[in-house]
Motif scaffolding. Structure first.
Motif, short mmCIF file in Angstrom:
data_model
loop_
_atom_site.label_atom_id
_atom_site.label_comp_id
_atom_site.label_asym_id
_atom_site.label_seq_id
_atom_site.Cartn_x
_atom_site.Cartn_y
_atom_site.Cartn_z
N GLU A 32 29.54 8.75 -54.52
CA GLU A 32 29.87 8.81 -55.75
C GLU A 32 30.20 10.42 -56.09
N MET A 33 29.51 11.32 -55.35
CA MET A 33 29.91 12.58 -55.31
C MET A 33 31.31 13.11 -54.90
N ALA A 34 31.67 12.27 -53.96
CA ALA A 34 33.12 12.40 -53.28
C ALA A 34 34.12 11.94 -54.34
N THR A 35 33.83 10.63 -54.99
CA THR A 35 34.86 10.33 -55.78
C THR A 35 34.84 11.12 -57.23
N LYS A 36 33.82 11.76 -57.62
CA LYS A 36 34.13 12.51 -58.70
C LYS A 36 34.91 13.73 -58.41
N LYS A 37 34.70 14.23 -57.24
CA LYS A 37 35.37 15.50 -56.86
C LYS A 37 37.01 15.03 -56.62
N LEU A 38 37.22 13.87 -56.03
CA LEU A 38 38.54 13.49 -55.76
C LEU A 38 39.19 13.40 -57.19
N ALA A 39 38.42 12.91 -58.04
CA ALA A 39 39.18 12.65 -59.51
C ALA A 39 39.31 13.91 -60.33
N GLY A 40 38.73 15.10 -60.10
CA GLY A 40 38.94 16.39 -60.45
C GLY A 40 38.48 16.55 -61.91
N GLU A 41 37.65 15.55 -62.29
CA GLU A 41 37.09 15.67 -63.68
C GLU A 41 35.70 15.21 -63.79
N GLU A 42 34.87 15.47 -64.77
CA GLU A 42 33.72 15.28 -64.91
C GLU A 42 33.53 13.69 -65.18
N ASP A 44 31.69 9.55 -65.11
CA ASP A 44 30.58 8.90 -64.53
C ASP A 44 31.13 7.76 -63.53
N VAL A 45 30.25 7.89 -62.45
CA VAL A 45 30.78 6.51 -61.33
C VAL A 45 29.65 5.96 -60.94
N ARG A 46 29.77 4.73 -60.40
CA ARG A 46 28.72 3.97 -59.74
C ARG A 46 29.37 3.31 -58.47
N VAL A 47 28.61 3.59 -57.37
CA VAL A 47 28.70 2.79 -56.12
C VAL A 47 28.02 1.88 -55.70
N SER A 48 28.24 0.85 -55.32
CA SER A 48 27.53 -0.30 -54.86
C SER A 48 28.04 -0.71 -53.44
N ILE A 49 26.79 -0.78 -52.73
CA ILE A 49 27.30 -0.81 -51.24
C ILE A 49 26.39 -2.44 -50.99
N TYR A 56 31.73 -1.91 -49.91
CA TYR A 56 31.38 -0.93 -51.04
C TYR A 56 32.25 -1.00 -51.94
N GLU A 57 32.01 -1.10 -53.36
CA GLU A 57 32.84 -1.13 -54.59
C GLU A 57 32.49 0.01 -55.42
N THR A 58 33.56 0.72 -56.04
CA THR A 58 33.27 1.79 -56.92
C THR A 58 33.80 1.39 -58.43
N PHE A 59 32.95 1.91 -59.41
CA PHE A 59 33.15 1.53 -60.71
C PHE A 59 33.01 2.75 -61.61
N ARG A 60 34.05 3.09 -62.32
CA ARG A 60 33.83 4.12 -63.47
C ARG A 60 33.11 3.66 -64.62
N ARG A 61 32.34 4.24 -65.10
CA ARG A 61 31.60 3.76 -66.18
C ARG A 61 31.49 4.54 -67.43
N TRP A 62 31.20 4.22 -68.71
CA TRP A 62 30.87 5.10 -70.04
C TRP A 62 29.79 4.30 -70.62
N ARG A 63 28.99 5.39 -71.14
CA ARG A 63 27.86 4.79 -72.00
C ARG A 63 28.45 4.67 -73.44
N VAL A 64 27.79 3.74 -74.07
CA VAL A 64 28.05 3.32 -75.33
C VAL A 64 27.26 4.20 -76.24
N ILE A 65 27.91 4.83 -77.22
CA ILE A 65 27.31 5.50 -78.31
C ILE A 65 27.73 5.41 -79.59
N ALA A 121 39.56 2.71 -57.54
CA ALA A 121 39.79 3.01 -56.06
C ALA A 121 38.59 3.58 -55.38
N SER A 122 38.11 3.15 -54.27
CA SER A 122 37.12 3.60 -53.56
C SER A 122 37.57 4.59 -52.47
N VAL A 123 36.86 6.03 -52.43
CA VAL A 123 37.07 6.82 -51.26
C VAL A 123 36.70 6.20 -49.96
#
Length: 520
Positions: A32-42, A44-49, A56-65, A121-123
């Motif tokens: 997850e840390m590697a994916t965030k750094k590769l994206a170049g912006e802050e 929220d990422v979740r990785v499931s192995i 493993y799969e990578t998901f970008r996620r948003w919290r609903v407000i 995309a997964s790193v």
């Protein structure tokens, strides 16, 4: 199948003895840390192995407000039951949060606090991802090891542990207990003047596992009485077999100690068993405690006999027990007084700790003087209050009567057993004692009745009449008196809770605030 991840997880798990799930979680965090750094912006990422294949799969996620409302702050529920305060018009450019209306365009049944996820995309789990994972894995493994350490040693609190001295400082000593476990031995828990060097092997009592920023810390001691008990449990098999009980122990670490023992088998001498053949057992314990001298005494269910035993080797001439003050006056011969007290009061202090009684040591002459003074005081009481002559007052004091209550309410048979006392005399004594006690009670009641609460206190809003009289009996007679009290003062008086006390005090102080407002 991603065999590389499975190999890493298996290798670290086997090396550190940590469950696989902990390592999988660490690898997920690293990806997850590697994916965030590769994206170049802050974002929220979740990785499931997949625990079986390593894929493993990578998901970008948003919290609903909630939809933005200017200036409003609301509590947003999170998965798991927790809530977070959200500023509704706070903007983050949609990087980690989505307004409810926008979220429902993607997921019609979206709710506030949920997460909206989209695959991305997964790193690769290559050199960069492995480097990122290293620190996370190390941290997770250390946390798991500490938690496992605390769990392993928790059941051993109150028992002896043995370790090798690894570090010695002015404040503490570090013991290596093996299997990556270390214990902290503070100087305050060490035997005074005991020389400790690196690579020495020490026994100590594990008494606590305290939380620490670096993980749970094993705390050990060499000065506590429990360590003495555990050493005897090791050296004396009869204690482990529960044929002998150690009922109490007291220590002056490195100098002297006392233990009280009792047998559960009449065929066994508990003191002799603990001393051992030619003193071998007690010497082994003493040697472990830097030569600490250990007195082994016989336990007695009689407090007086237990104190007599605890003061050995001094011989007790007489003993007076005062159960009300939990004190014993112990008389010894003059040549035995220093032995009974011990150097710097050590013997009597240890005996007091062992028995739980406060012990006063005095010579036979001092005891006789104190007894004579007490008898004289009691005789004077009977002479003044009962109107009897010196002979009867002396007889009553000599028979152990010390108060008017005893004469008024003990069974008549006890008084009739005294030589020379008949029914007429006993009845007269009892009636006179009851009359004096009644007169005393009436006088005390009149003193209380004289303290009438003032009208302003009785009429104070929220004041109950009964409590007003209770306050008056404690010197709080007026509203002004009440205003000067604190909540703790009223709680000490009793009969009221803190909330009611606070309200009454604030009501009593209302005139103060009114005057201040007029002045302003």
């Amino acid at each position: 199948m991603n065999k590389e991840i499975l190999l890493v997880v298996e290798a670290v798990s086997n090396e550190k003895g940590v469950p696989n799930d902990v390592i999988f979680s660490a690898v997920e965090s690293a990806l997850e840390m590697a994916t965030k750094k590769l994206a170049g912006e802050e974002i929220d990422v979740r990785v499931s192995i997949d625990r079986k294949t390593g894929d493993y799969e990578t998901f970008r996620r948003w919290r609903v407000i909630p939809d933005p409302v200017a200036g409003a702050v609301v509590s947003v529920p999170l998965p798991g039951g927790e809530t977070v305060e959200e500023d509704e018009d706070a903007e983050d450019g949609g990087r980690t949060r989505l307004a409810l209306s926008v979220a429902r365009e993607r997921k019609p049944d979206a709710q506030v606090g949920e997460y909206i996820e989209e695959p991305m995309a997964s790193v690769e789990f290559g050199r960069i991802a492995a480097q990122k994972a290293r620190q996370v894995i190390v941290q997770k493994v250390m946390e798991a090891e500490r938690a496992q350490l605390a769990h392993t040693w928790r059941d051993r609190i109150g028992t002896l542990v043995s370790g090798v001295v690894r570090k010695v400082t002015r404040e503490f000593v570090i013991l290596d207990l093996g299997n990556n476990a270390e214990a902290l031995l503070m100087r305050t828990e060490m035997i005074p003047h005991e020389a400790v060097r690196v690579n020495d092997r020490l026994r100590a009592l594990l008494y606590d596992i305290s939380p620490d920023t670096r993980g749970p810390q094993l705390q050990v001691s060499r000065t506590r009485p429990e360590m003495l008990i555990e050493l005897f449990r090791i050296e004396v098999p009869e204690i482990s077999e529960e044929l002998i009980d150690i009922r109490a122990a007291a220590r002056d670490p490195g100098s002297r100690a006392k233990i009280a023992v009792k047998t559960n088998d009449g065929r066994i001498d508990p003191v002799g068993a603990c001393v051992g053949m030619r003193g071998a057992r007690v010497q082994a314990v003493s040697g472990e405690l830097a030569g600490e001298r250990v007195d082994i005494i016989l336990w007695s269910d009689s407090p007086a006999q237990l104190v007599i035993n605890a003061l050995s080797p001094a011989e007790v001439a007489s003993i007076v027990v005062d159960e009300d003050s939990h004190t014993m006056d112990v008389a010894v011969r003059e040549d035995q007084q220093s032995q009974a007290i011990g150097r710097n009061g050590q013997n009597v202090r240890l005996a007091s700790e062992l028995t739980g009684w406060r012990i006063n040591i005095m010579t036979e002459g001092e005891a006789e003087q104190k007894s004579a003074a007490e008898v004289e005081t009691v005789q004077q009481l009977f002479l003044e209050k009962l109107g009897v002559d010196d002979e009867i007052a002396s007889i009553l004091a000599g028979e152990g009567f010390t108060s008017l209550e005893e004469i008024a309410y003990v069974p008549r048979e006890e008084l009739l057993e005294i030589d020379g006392f008949d029914d007429e005399l006993v009845n007269a004594l009892r009636e006179r004692a009851k009359a004096v006690l009644l007169t005393r009670a009436i006088a005390e009641e009149q003193v209380l009745e004289q303290k009438e609460p003032a009208e302003d206190l009785l009429g104070l809003p929220g004041m109950e009449r009964h409590f007003a009289y209770v306050l008056a009996s404690h010197g709080v007679l007026t509203q002004e008196d009440l205003a000067e009290q604190s909540v703790d003062d009223l709680l000490d008086i009793g009969g009221i809770d803190s909330e009611t006390a606070a309200k009454l005090i604030m009501t009593a102080r209302k005139p103060w605030f009114d005057e201040k407002s007029k002045e302003s």
